[in-house]
Design a protein around this motif. Structure first.
Motif, PDB file in Angstrom:
ATOM      1  N   ALA A 116       2.915  -0.603   4.331  1.00 37.17           N
ATOM      2  CA  ALA A 116       2.550   0.740   3.882  1.00 37.17           C
ATOM      3  C   ALA A 116       3.787   1.600   3.630  1.00 37.17           C
ATOM      4  O   ALA A 116       4.728   1.608   4.427  1.00 37.17           O
ATOM      5  CB  ALA A 116       1.646   1.407   4.907  1.00 37.17           C
ATOM      6  N   THR A 117       3.758   2.332   2.523  1.00 34.32           N
ATOM      7  CA  THR A 117       4.775   3.319   2.184  1.00 34.32           C
ATOM      8  C   THR A 117       4.081   4.662   2.053  1.00 34.32           C
ATOM      9  O   THR A 117       2.995   4.746   1.470  1.00 34.32           O
ATOM     10  CB  THR A 117       5.461   2.969   0.848  1.00 34.32           C
ATOM     11  OG1 THR A 117       6.050   1.676   0.959  1.00 34.32           O
ATOM     12  CG2 THR A 117       6.531   3.985   0.506  1.00 34.32           C
ATOM     13  N   LEU A 125       0.839  -1.191   0.000  1.00 36.87           N
ATOM     14  CA  LEU A 125       0.000   0.000   0.000  1.00 36.87           C
ATOM     15  C   LEU A 125       0.879   1.249   0.000  1.00 36.87           C
ATOM     16  O   LEU A 125       1.825   1.341   0.789  1.00 36.87           O
ATOM     17  CB  LEU A 125      -0.903   0.010   1.241  1.00 36.87           C
ATOM     18  CG  LEU A 125      -1.694   1.292   1.514  1.00 36.87           C
ATOM     19  CD1 LEU A 125      -2.804   1.462   0.480  1.00 36.87           C
ATOM     20  CD2 LEU A 125      -2.277   1.279   2.921  1.00 36.87           C
ATOM     21  N   THR A 126       0.569   2.189  -0.883  1.00 35.78           N
ATOM     22  CA  THR A 126       1.229   3.492  -0.869  1.00 35.78           C
ATOM     23  C   THR A 126       0.195   4.556  -0.559  1.00 35.78           C
ATOM     24  O   THR A 126      -0.868   4.612  -1.188  1.00 35.78           O
ATOM     25  CB  THR A 126       1.906   3.803  -2.211  1.00 35.78           C
ATOM     26  OG1 THR A 126       2.936   2.845  -2.452  1.00 35.78           O
ATOM     27  CG2 THR A 126       2.529   5.191  -2.192  1.00 35.78           C
ATOM     28  N   VAL A 127       0.493   5.395   0.438  1.00 39.39           N
ATOM     29  CA  VAL A 127      -0.384   6.493   0.835  1.00 39.39           C
ATOM     30  C   VAL A 127       0.278   7.797   0.416  1.00 39.39           C
ATOM     31  O   VAL A 127       1.414   8.077   0.809  1.00 39.39           O
ATOM     32  CB  VAL A 127      -0.642   6.485   2.351  1.00 39.39           C
ATOM     33  CG1 VAL A 127      -1.561   7.646   2.737  1.00 39.39           C
ATOM     34  CG2 VAL A 127      -1.257   5.157   2.783  1.00 39.39           C
ATOM     35  N   LEU A 172      -4.582   3.409  10.086  1.00 36.98           N
ATOM     36  CA  LEU A 172      -5.864   2.721   9.937  1.00 36.98           C
ATOM     37  C   LEU A 172      -5.675   1.417   9.170  1.00 36.98           C
ATOM     38  O   LEU A 172      -6.229   0.374   9.539  1.00 36.98           O
ATOM     39  CB  LEU A 172      -6.855   3.629   9.215  1.00 36.98           C
ATOM     40  CG  LEU A 172      -8.291   3.139   9.053  1.00 36.98           C
ATOM     41  CD1 LEU A 172      -8.943   2.908  10.408  1.00 36.98           C
ATOM     42  CD2 LEU A 172      -9.106   4.138   8.233  1.00 36.98           C
ATOM     43  N   ALA A 173      -4.866   1.451   8.117  1.00 33.96           N
ATOM     44  CA  ALA A 173      -4.614   0.251   7.317  1.00 33.96           C
ATOM     45  C   ALA A 173      -3.793  -0.777   8.074  1.00 33.96           C
ATOM     46  O   ALA A 173      -3.832  -1.971   7.751  1.00 33.96           O
ATOM     47  CB  ALA A 173      -3.899   0.626   6.021  1.00 33.96           C
ATOM     48  N   MET A 175     -11.425   2.171   2.012  1.00 30.17           N
ATOM     49  CA  MET A 175     -10.070   1.630   1.987  1.00 30.17           C
ATOM     50  C   MET A 175      -9.984   0.288   2.710  1.00 30.17           C
ATOM     51  O   MET A 175      -9.462  -0.690   2.153  1.00 30.17           O
ATOM     52  CB  MET A 175      -9.081   2.619   2.625  1.00 30.17           C
ATOM     53  CG  MET A 175      -7.636   2.101   2.643  1.00 30.17           C
ATOM     54  SD  MET A 175      -6.501   3.200   3.538  1.00 30.17           S
ATOM     55  CE  MET A 175      -7.024   2.922   5.242  1.00 30.17           C
ATOM     56  N   LEU A 176     -10.500   0.211   3.930  1.00 29.35           N
ATOM     57  CA  LEU A 176     -10.417  -1.048   4.671  1.00 29.35           C
ATOM     58  C   LEU A 176     -11.168  -2.184   3.971  1.00 29.35           C
ATOM     59  O   LEU A 176     -10.631  -3.290   3.850  1.00 29.35           O
ATOM     60  CB  LEU A 176     -10.928  -0.862   6.102  1.00 29.35           C
ATOM     61  CG  LEU A 176     -10.038  -0.057   7.052  1.00 29.35           C
ATOM     62  CD1 LEU A 176     -10.634  -0.033   8.461  1.00 29.35           C
ATOM     63  CD2 LEU A 176      -8.621  -0.616   7.105  1.00 29.35           C
TER      64      LEU A 176
END
Length: 400
Positions: free
Chosen positions: A219-220, A179-181, A211-212, A311-312
């Motif tokens: 996550a990045t 996942l990239t935010v 949250l993820a 998203m979730l």
């Protein structure tokens, strides 16, 4: 899809998003490394549990046909140390909880219902009814070959214990999602930078990544990214290896909202834009190859609510969950609520275990209600006023 296109209803938008969920490869992991994952295949038992009849209580194992006794004590069966002899007529062995019941025994007399005189055991109370009451039969929990957990089941502590008891050392799960935010906006100050009066600290990206983190996700974070087309395209290109990209801000129709133009310039397909909810209307979903891009609003409450509702569920679906959407439960209101607005609303609230209280501040730019809240009240568009005590649908946001 223009600003004049009617926003999608929530259920339709969620269904269309989940249909785009990326396919994540399956890998076999050590059981102890699977907490929070979803089973990629149904799980079947490889052994019986228990493998032999066990005593459920401390007492004495014997033949029910020998009631009312007395019995001659000839040994003991302890947990991990079974009695190895033969139990004959009028004979009994001392037995502890969890110990194997001798093959010739079919009853366990409780210690408190017995009396011992030397090596002789007497009934001094009530015999069990039925006589096998205190015996856990072979395969009571599950039998070899039995289906014990379905595909898509979320693995928690109990499921880990069950898998190990059923003879599994490794389980099939989908690998963690990449996942990239991306945080976007000229108004954002990077971590470690004191914001000017025209700036705010970049908080949405870390909030969404946290949250993820409830799920198996790597996550990045990228950003803050300036409000220029070139900067956004460069951020998207840097995230080419991600399974899912989530952006915060820039998904609306203002002069500086450049998510859609950037995606269009890269050849991404816009699946849909705008959902009929409050907060969170300017939500955008796109696809680039197998990659799903989720453009969330920039206001923090809007970003969090759409992260929870979109998203979730997307991440859960990609990880193999059979029920990726959050479930609402009915909870009584602690205080009255007025009439609903023109859109379905998700109101920040606090659940005390019995009732739910609406937070006094519902502005989509406010973070403090999110931190104070552990629930979202679901309010239908145009809902009638609700007095205190009325049951309302609620998402408990602290529970997966």
């Amino acid at each position: 899809m223009t600003a004049r296109t009617p926003p999608l209803p929530l259920a339709e938008a969620q269904a269309r998003l989940l249909a785009l969920a990326p396919t994540i490869p399956v890998e076999w992991r050590d059981v102890m490394q699977t907490a929070g994952h979803y089973l990629a295949e149904p799980l079947h038992a490889r052994r019986n549990q228990p493998a032999a009849p066990l005593s459920a209580m401390d007492g004495f194992a014997m033949r029910a046909a020998d009631l009312p006794g007395p019995w001659r004590l000839i040994g003991e069966s302890a947990a991990g140390h079974p009695f190895v002899g033969t139990l004959g007529t009028g004979e009994a062995v001392r037995i502890s909880t969890g110990a194997v019941v001798p093959p010739d025994a079919d009853m366990v007399l409780l210690k408190e219902d017995s009396a011992i005189d030397g090596s002789t055991l007497h009934l001094d109370g009530t015999a069990p009814d039925p006589t096998e009451r205190h015996i856990r039969p072979r395969g009571m929990d599950f039998g070899e070959g039995a289906a014990i957990l379905p595909r898509g089941w979320r693995i928690d502590a109990a499921a880990i214990g069950l898998a190990l008891a059923a003879g599994h050392e490794r389980l099939p799960v989908h690998r963690p999602i990449r996942l990239t935010v991306i945080d976007g906006g000229d108004e954002l100050a990077a971590p470690g930078i004191v914001p000017g009066l025209h700036q705010i600290p970049a908080s949405n990206g870390p909030m969404l990544a946290a949250l993820a983190a409830r799920l198996p996700v790597v996550a990045t974070r990228i950003g803050p990214v300036p409000d220029t087309l070139d900067a956004l395209i460069a951020a998207f290109e840097a995230a080419r290896d991600a399974d899912v990209i989530v952006t915060s801000g820039g998904a609306s129709v203002g002069d500086h909202d450049l998510i859609r133009p950037a995606l269009t310039a890269m050849g991404a397909d816009i699946a849909f834009w705008r959902v009929g909810i409050k907060p969170g209307k300017p939500l955008l979903v796109a696809r680039r190859g197998d990659q799903v891009i989720l453009g969330l609003p920039g206001n923090p409450a809007s970003a969090w609510v759409t992260g929870f509702l979109f998203m979730l569920p997307l991440l859960r679906a990609a990880l193999g969950a059979t029920e990726p959407l959050p479930r609402a439960i009915m909870v009584p209101l602690a205080t009255p609520m007025g009439k609903g607005g023109s859109r379905m609303e998700f109101l920040r609230a606090h659940w005390d275990g019995a009732t739910v209280t609406l937070d006094r501040l519902q502005d989509s730019g406010a973070l403090s209600p999110l931190a104070r809240s552990n629930a979202l009240i679901v309010r239908a568009a145009g809902a009638a006023p609700a007095p205190a005590g009325s049951p309302v649908p609620v998402h408990l946001t602290g529970i997966d």
